[in-house]
Design a protein around this motif. Structure first.
Motif, PDB file in Angstrom:
ATOM      1  N   TYR A 177      39.916  36.160  38.713  1.00 29.66           N
ATOM      2  CA  TYR A 177      40.220  36.805  37.439  1.00 29.66           C
ATOM      3  C   TYR A 177      41.686  37.238  37.464  1.00 29.66           C
ATOM      4  N   ASP A 178      42.424  36.870  36.418  1.00 26.26           N
ATOM      5  CA  ASP A 178      43.833  37.234  36.290  1.00 26.26           C
ATOM      6  C   ASP A 178      43.935  38.381  35.282  1.00 26.26           C
ATOM      7  N   GLU A 179      44.328  39.550  35.775  1.00 30.80           N
ATOM      8  CA  GLU A 179      44.411  40.731  34.909  1.00 30.80           C
ATOM      9  C   GLU A 179      45.470  40.594  33.826  1.00 30.80           C
ATOM     10  N   LYS A 180      46.601  40.009  34.167  1.00 31.56           N
ATOM     11  CA  LYS A 180      47.684  39.868  33.199  1.00 31.56           C
ATOM     12  C   LYS A 180      47.233  39.025  32.010  1.00 31.56           C
ATOM     13  N   ASP A 181      46.577  37.903  32.284  1.00 31.00           N
ATOM     14  CA  ASP A 181      46.086  37.008  31.232  1.00 31.00           C
ATOM     15  C   ASP A 181      44.738  37.462  30.664  1.00 31.00           C
ATOM     16  N   GLN A 182      44.094  38.385  31.363  1.00 28.03           N
ATOM     17  CA  GLN A 182      42.750  38.859  31.025  1.00 28.03           C
ATOM     18  C   GLN A 182      41.773  37.698  30.866  1.00 28.03           C
ATOM     19  N   THR A 183      41.823  36.806  31.845  1.00 28.59           N
ATOM     20  CA  THR A 183      40.911  35.657  31.826  1.00 28.59           C
ATOM     21  C   THR A 183      40.574  35.235  33.255  1.00 28.59           C
ATOM     22  N   PHE A 184      39.480  34.514  33.366  1.00 26.73           N
ATOM     23  CA  PHE A 184      39.111  33.892  34.633  1.00 26.73           C
ATOM     24  C   PHE A 184      39.817  32.541  34.707  1.00 26.73           C
ATOM     25  N   TYR A 185      40.029  32.070  35.939  1.00 28.40           N
ATOM     26  CA  TYR A 185      40.521  30.710  36.141  1.00 28.40           C
ATOM     27  C   TYR A 185      39.606  30.011  37.130  1.00 28.40           C
ATOM     28  N   TYR A 186      39.297  28.769  36.814  1.00 28.38           N
ATOM     29  CA  TYR A 186      38.440  27.896  37.611  1.00 28.38           C
ATOM     30  C   TYR A 186      39.350  26.798  38.144  1.00 28.38           C
ATOM     31  N   ASN A 187      39.482  26.722  39.475  1.00 26.21           N
ATOM     32  CA  ASN A 187      40.418  25.801  40.119  1.00 26.21           C
ATOM     33  C   ASN A 187      39.676  24.835  41.027  1.00 26.21           C
TER      34      ASN A 187
ATOM     35  N   LYS B 188      30.591  35.114  29.258  1.00 26.32           N
ATOM     36  CA  LYS B 188      30.113  35.451  27.915  1.00 26.32           C
ATOM     37  C   LYS B 188      28.611  35.194  27.839  1.00 26.32           C
ATOM     38  N   ASP B 189      27.897  36.123  27.260  1.00 28.14           N
ATOM     39  CA  ASP B 189      26.444  35.990  27.104  1.00 28.14           C
ATOM     40  C   ASP B 189      25.759  35.669  28.433  1.00 28.14           C
ATOM     41  N   ARG B 190      26.202  36.350  29.492  1.00 26.17           N
ATOM     42  CA  ARG B 190      25.646  36.217  30.846  1.00 26.17           C
ATOM     43  C   ARG B 190      25.805  34.808  31.420  1.00 26.17           C
ATOM     44  N   GLN B 191      26.843  34.084  30.952  1.00 24.08           N
ATOM     45  CA  GLN B 191      27.143  32.752  31.456  1.00 24.08           C
ATOM     46  C   GLN B 191      28.632  32.657  31.765  1.00 24.08           C
TER      47      GLN B 191
ATOM     48  N   SER C   3      38.647  21.383  28.314  1.00 23.88           N
ATOM     49  CA  SER C   3      39.510  20.895  27.235  1.00 23.88           C
ATOM     50  C   SER C   3      38.880  21.357  25.924  1.00 23.88           C
ATOM     51  N   ASP C   4      39.464  20.962  24.817  1.00 23.57           N
ATOM     52  CA  ASP C   4      38.881  21.313  23.517  1.00 23.57           C
ATOM     53  C   ASP C   4      37.538  20.623  23.297  1.00 23.57           C
ATOM     54  N   LYS C   5      37.305  19.544  24.066  1.00 20.44           N
ATOM     55  CA  LYS C   5      36.087  18.751  23.868  1.00 20.44           C
ATOM     56  C   LYS C   5      35.166  18.705  25.077  1.00 20.44           C
ATOM     57  N   LYS C   6      35.495  19.473  26.128  1.00 20.52           N
ATOM     58  CA  LYS C   6      34.639  19.507  27.325  1.00 20.52           C
ATOM     59  C   LYS C   6      34.571  20.923  27.862  1.00 20.52           C
ATOM     60  N   ARG C   7      33.376  21.296  28.320  1.00 18.03           N
ATOM     61  CA  ARG C   7      33.197  22.604  28.957  1.00 18.03           C
ATOM     62  C   ARG C   7      32.105  22.505  30.018  1.00 18.03           C
ATOM     63  N   PHE C   8      32.185  23.415  31.000  1.00 17.02           N
ATOM     64  CA  PHE C   8      31.178  23.525  32.056  1.00 17.02           C
ATOM     65  C   PHE C   8      30.576  24.918  31.943  1.00 17.02           C
ATOM     66  N   ILE C   9      29.261  25.030  32.109  1.00 16.13           N
ATOM     67  CA  ILE C   9      28.585  26.310  31.974  1.00 16.13           C
ATOM     68  C   ILE C   9      27.730  26.559  33.211  1.00 16.13           C
ATOM     69  N   PHE C  10      27.884  27.760  33.786  1.00 15.20           N
ATOM     70  CA  PHE C  10      27.103  28.198  34.939  1.00 15.20           C
ATOM     71  C   PHE C  10      26.171  29.299  34.447  1.00 15.20           C
ATOM     72  N   ALA C  11      24.870  29.083  34.551  1.00 19.07           N
ATOM     73  CA  ALA C  11      23.896  30.039  34.030  1.00 19.07           C
ATOM     74  C   ALA C  11      22.816  30.324  35.056  1.00 19.07           C
ATOM     75  N   SER C  12      22.372  31.585  35.124  1.00 20.34           N
ATOM     76  CA  SER C  12      21.255  31.918  36.008  1.00 20.34           C
ATOM     77  C   SER C  12      19.962  31.521  35.310  1.00 20.34           C
ATOM     78  N   MET C  13      18.949  31.244  36.115  1.00 26.54           N
ATOM     79  CA  MET C  13      17.649  30.846  35.576  1.00 26.54           C
ATOM     80  C   MET C  13      16.626  31.934  35.899  1.00 26.54           C
ATOM     81  N   GLN C  14      15.583  32.023  35.127  1.00 28.99           N
ATOM     82  CA  GLN C  14      14.585  33.076  35.302  1.00 28.99           C
ATOM     83  C   GLN C  14      13.889  33.022  36.653  1.00 28.99           C
ATOM     84  N   ASP C  15      13.801  31.832  37.268  1.00 31.11           N
ATOM     85  CA  ASP C  15      13.110  31.701  38.557  1.00 31.11           C
ATOM     86  C   ASP C  15      13.997  32.071  39.743  1.00 31.11           C
ATOM     87  N   GLY C  16      15.234  32.574  39.473  1.00 31.76           N
ATOM     88  CA  GLY C  16      16.137  32.969  40.546  1.00 31.76           C
ATOM     89  C   GLY C  16      17.140  31.900  40.919  1.00 31.76           C
TER      90      GLY C  16
END
Length: 150
Positions: free
Chosen positions: A77-87, A102-105, A111-124
């Motif tokens: 997390y970069d405080e100056k930019d107030q954002t996370f970075y994924y490298n 956002k929203d627990r994810q 890019s504007d047309k691609k995203r990756f999402i990491f989400a927890s699942m109810q089963d752990g």
């Protein structure tokens, strides 16, 4: 000198607080990685992932191994930019991508047309999936589903 140390200590706690939101991702994971084309699974391989904090919980280190992909990724997390970075680092090179919690994810904006999402699942477990924007709709193009090795 005391002011500098005080600001440094405060700075560390903000980073650690932001990074704590990603604790659901930590662990030794085993799972399946699927590739989709037009909503149909075209490839499925075993995947292994080790995710742990480092540097006083100011970074998250992801080591992913599968038959089709090997990645070493650093999240911070970069405080100056107030954002996370994924490298992500691979044999083909490295990138620095903005991300948000956002929203627990954890959402990486590749890019504007691609995203990756990491989400927890109810089963752990947890899952990571990628989406592409096609004709105004987000379509999944890969999904990794993991359960803890324990």
């Amino acid at each position: 000198m005391l002011v500098v140390l005080s600001n440094f200590a405060f700075s560390q706690s903000i980073k650690q607080e932001k990074m704590q939101q990603l604790s659901y991702m930590t662990g030794d994971w085993i799972g399946t990685s699927k590739v989709y084309e037009s909503g149909v699974v075209t490839k499925e391989v075993a995947a292994f992932e080790k995710i742990s904090y480092d540097l006083d919980k100011t970074i998250l280190v992801i080591q992913l191994k599968s038959e089709s992909l090997q990645l070493h990724t650093i999240i911070y997390y970069d405080e100056k930019d107030q954002t996370f970075y994924y490298n992500p680092f691979s044999k083909n090179g490295a990138r620095k991508l903005p991300a948000e919690f956002k929203d627990r994810q954890f959402i990486v904006h590749a890019s504007d047309k691609k995203r990756f999402i990491f989400a927890s699942m109810q089963d752990g477990g947890f899952k990571e999936y990628g989406e592409k924007l096609v004709d105004g709709k987000w379509m999944i193009y890969f999904e990794d589903v993991f359960r803890n090795v324990e």
